[in-house]
Motif scaffolding. Sequence first.
Motif, PDB file in Angstrom:
ATOM      1  N   ARG A 154       0.855  -1.037   0.104  1.00 22.30           N
ATOM      2  CA  ARG A 154      -0.121   0.037   0.144  1.00 22.30           C
ATOM      3  C   ARG A 154       0.867   1.246   0.069  1.00 22.30           C
ATOM      4  N   PRO A 155       0.759   2.017  -0.655  1.00 17.96           N
ATOM      5  CA  PRO A 155       1.543   3.462  -1.141  1.00 17.96           C
ATOM      6  C   PRO A 155       1.292   4.274   0.493  1.00 17.96           C
ATOM      7  N   LEU A 156       2.761   4.762   0.501  1.00 13.62           N
ATOM      8  CA  LEU A 156       2.542   5.458   2.103  1.00 13.62           C
ATOM      9  C   LEU A 156       2.104   6.985   1.730  1.00 13.62           C
ATOM     10  N   LEU A 157       2.313   7.498   0.763  1.00 16.28           N
ATOM     11  CA  LEU A 157       1.962   8.915   0.356  1.00 16.28           C
ATOM     12  C   LEU A 157       0.868   8.915  -0.655  1.00 16.28           C
ATOM     13  N   VAL A 158       0.051  10.041  -0.362  1.00 16.55           N
ATOM     14  CA  VAL A 158      -1.044  10.372  -1.205  1.00 16.55           C
ATOM     15  C   VAL A 158      -0.773  10.745  -2.639  1.00 16.55           C
ATOM     16  N   VAL A 159      -1.060  10.350  -3.695  1.00 23.01           N
ATOM     17  CA  VAL A 159      -0.668  10.695  -4.966  1.00 23.01           C
ATOM     18  C   VAL A 159      -1.857  10.823  -5.897  1.00 23.01           C
ATOM     19  N   TYR A 160      -2.020  11.995  -6.403  1.00 22.82           N
ATOM     20  CA  TYR A 160      -3.430  12.312  -7.112  1.00 22.82           C
ATOM     21  C   TYR A 160      -3.244  12.049  -8.631  1.00 22.82           C
ATOM     22  N   SER A 161      -2.609  13.156  -9.199  1.00 18.57           N
ATOM     23  CA  SER A 161      -2.188  13.380 -10.753  1.00 18.57           C
ATOM     24  C   SER A 161      -1.164  14.573 -10.868  1.00 18.57           C
ATOM     25  N   LEU A 162      -0.890  14.504 -12.261  1.00 18.23           N
ATOM     26  CA  LEU A 162       0.076  15.470 -12.468  1.00 18.23           C
ATOM     27  C   LEU A 162      -0.245  16.874 -12.211  1.00 18.23           C
ATOM     28  N   GLU A 163      -1.537  16.911 -12.744  1.00 22.41           N
ATOM     29  CA  GLU A 163      -2.193  18.404 -12.282  1.00 22.41           C
ATOM     30  C   GLU A 163      -2.228  18.781 -11.095  1.00 22.41           C
ATOM     31  N   ASP A 164      -2.129  17.940 -10.463  1.00 21.71           N
ATOM     32  CA  ASP A 164      -2.213  18.083  -8.707  1.00 21.71           C
ATOM     33  C   ASP A 164      -1.069  18.681  -8.442  1.00 21.71           C
ATOM     34  N   ALA A 165       0.018  17.770  -8.896  1.00 16.50           N
ATOM     35  CA  ALA A 165       1.457  18.077  -8.724  1.00 16.50           C
ATOM     36  C   ALA A 165       1.680  19.450  -9.003  1.00 16.50           C
ATOM     37  N   VAL A 166       1.471  19.847  -9.955  1.00 19.92           N
ATOM     38  CA  VAL A 166       1.733  21.425 -10.567  1.00 19.92           C
ATOM     39  C   VAL A 166       1.025  22.421  -9.544  1.00 19.92           C
ATOM     40  N   VAL A 167      -0.246  22.198  -9.161  1.00 17.32           N
ATOM     41  CA  VAL A 167      -0.737  23.018  -8.245  1.00 17.32           C
ATOM     42  C   VAL A 167       0.086  23.115  -6.886  1.00 17.32           C
ATOM     43  N   ASP A 168       0.384  21.743  -6.397  1.00 13.27           N
ATOM     44  CA  ASP A 168       1.289  21.750  -5.338  1.00 13.27           C
ATOM     45  C   ASP A 168       2.640  22.543  -5.264  1.00 13.27           C
ATOM     46  N   LEU A 169       3.125  22.534  -6.600  1.00 14.38           N
ATOM     47  CA  LEU A 169       4.500  23.166  -6.916  1.00 14.38           C
ATOM     48  C   LEU A 169       4.026  24.963  -6.793  1.00 14.38           C
ATOM     49  N   ALA A 170       3.008  25.170  -7.177  1.00 22.42           N
ATOM     50  CA  ALA A 170       2.544  26.623  -7.070  1.00 22.42           C
ATOM     51  C   ALA A 170       2.412  27.139  -5.600  1.00 22.42           C
ATOM     52  N   TYR A 171       1.912  26.334  -4.864  1.00 19.34           N
ATOM     53  CA  TYR A 171       1.887  26.805  -3.374  1.00 19.34           C
ATOM     54  C   TYR A 171       3.172  26.291  -2.637  1.00 19.34           C
ATOM     55  N   ASN A 172       3.813  25.835  -3.067  1.00 18.96           N
ATOM     56  CA  ASN A 172       5.337  25.710  -2.710  1.00 18.96           C
ATOM     57  C   ASN A 172       6.042  27.114  -2.919  1.00 18.96           C
ATOM     58  N   ALA A 173       5.850  27.585  -4.281  1.00 20.53           N
ATOM     59  CA  ALA A 173       6.331  28.785  -4.593  1.00 20.53           C
ATOM     60  C   ALA A 173       5.872  29.821  -3.556  1.00 20.53           C
ATOM     61  N   LEU A 174       4.592  29.832  -3.142  1.00 27.75           N
ATOM     62  CA  LEU A 174       3.840  30.802  -2.435  1.00 27.75           C
ATOM     63  C   LEU A 174       4.443  30.713  -0.958  1.00 27.75           C
ATOM     64  N   GLY A 175       5.098  29.587  -0.563  1.00 32.13           N
ATOM     65  CA  GLY A 175       5.506  29.406   0.796  1.00 32.13           C
ATOM     66  C   GLY A 175       7.094  30.019   0.750  1.00 32.13           C
ATOM     67  N   GLY A 176       7.596  29.953  -0.616  1.00 27.88           N
ATOM     68  CA  GLY A 176       8.999  30.632  -0.762  1.00 27.88           C
ATOM     69  C   GLY A 176       8.899  32.267  -0.576  1.00 27.88           C
ATOM     70  N   LEU A 177       7.847  32.671  -1.401  1.00 33.03           N
ATOM     71  CA  LEU A 177       7.572  33.969  -1.482  1.00 33.03           C
ATOM     72  C   LEU A 177       7.273  34.637  -0.213  1.00 33.03           C
ATOM     73  N   LEU A 178       6.328  33.976   0.361  1.00 34.30           N
ATOM     74  CA  LEU A 178       6.024  34.564   1.814  1.00 34.30           C
ATOM     75  C   LEU A 178       7.164  34.908   2.906  1.00 34.30           C
ATOM     76  N   VAL A 179       8.060  33.849   2.812  1.00 33.78           N
ATOM     77  CA  VAL A 179       9.392  33.783   3.344  1.00 33.78           C
ATOM     78  C   VAL A 179      10.420  34.875   3.054  1.00 33.78           C
ATOM     79  N   ALA A 180      10.386  35.033   1.787  1.00 33.90           N
ATOM     80  CA  ALA A 180      11.227  36.219   0.981  1.00 33.90           C
ATOM     81  C   ALA A 180      10.566  37.631   1.457  1.00 33.90           C
ATOM     82  N   TRP A 181       9.236  37.594   1.477  1.00 32.49           N
ATOM     83  CA  TRP A 181       8.759  39.166   1.926  1.00 32.49           C
ATOM     84  C   TRP A 181       8.458  39.377   3.317  1.00 32.49           C
ATOM     85  N   PHE A 182       8.362  38.375   3.933  1.00 31.06           N
ATOM     86  CA  PHE A 182       7.717  38.721   5.153  1.00 31.06           C
ATOM     87  C   PHE A 182       8.806  37.963   6.313  1.00 31.06           C
ATOM     88  N   GLY A 183       9.614  37.113   6.228  1.00 28.25           N
ATOM     89  CA  GLY A 183      10.312  36.226   7.050  1.00 28.25           C
ATOM     90  C   GLY A 183      11.797  36.405   7.423  1.00 28.25           C
TER      91      GLY A 183
END
Length: 201
Positions: A154-183
Amino acid sequence: MVRTARALVHALQALVALVLVGGVVTRNPSVAVNALLGLLVTLAPNALERDYGVVLGPLPALWVTLAVLLHSVGMLGLYDAIVWWDHLTHTLSASVVAGAAYAAVHAVDLHTDDIYLPPPFVGALLVVVTLGLGVVWETAEFVARDLAIAFGFRPLLVVYSLEDAVVDLAYNALGGLLVAWFGTTRLDRVSRELEGRLQGR
């Protein structure tokens, strides 16, 4: 403030431990393994202070532990039940990665006069590093899932689709931007602690 933050860290760690126990009791390896690995990650700030003398303070530990808890709880079904839960955890986890990257890069910048990294460059670097590690993580998720299925596990990680991975990367970028701006200003003390270790202090 310090005592309160430490108490919160311990409380959040206890909740992660409860998720771990729940995963073991229900024989859900995805929940148990993710909670166990996450719990180990929450011990890293204390390990840095104890073994290397790098005093991060309670707030970075609280930041890391909150990210771990939200991911661990998400494995109980919130990733499927709440659309934005995955976005929240990716943003927060990416901000932790970006924060660690900033502390390390800025420590090197402080340590040597031969290197000067202007703030705009550092901000861009944080986003690039966060995205790069995000790509590695998303790829690892797909590979781990396919290997688990191939070997009948049984896979240990939840994997949905390539499209979902792209959305995840967009939110990863948001996390980086938040640190760059405020942290960055809030992480300067951590950078100076690391720079002190480079100096041998």
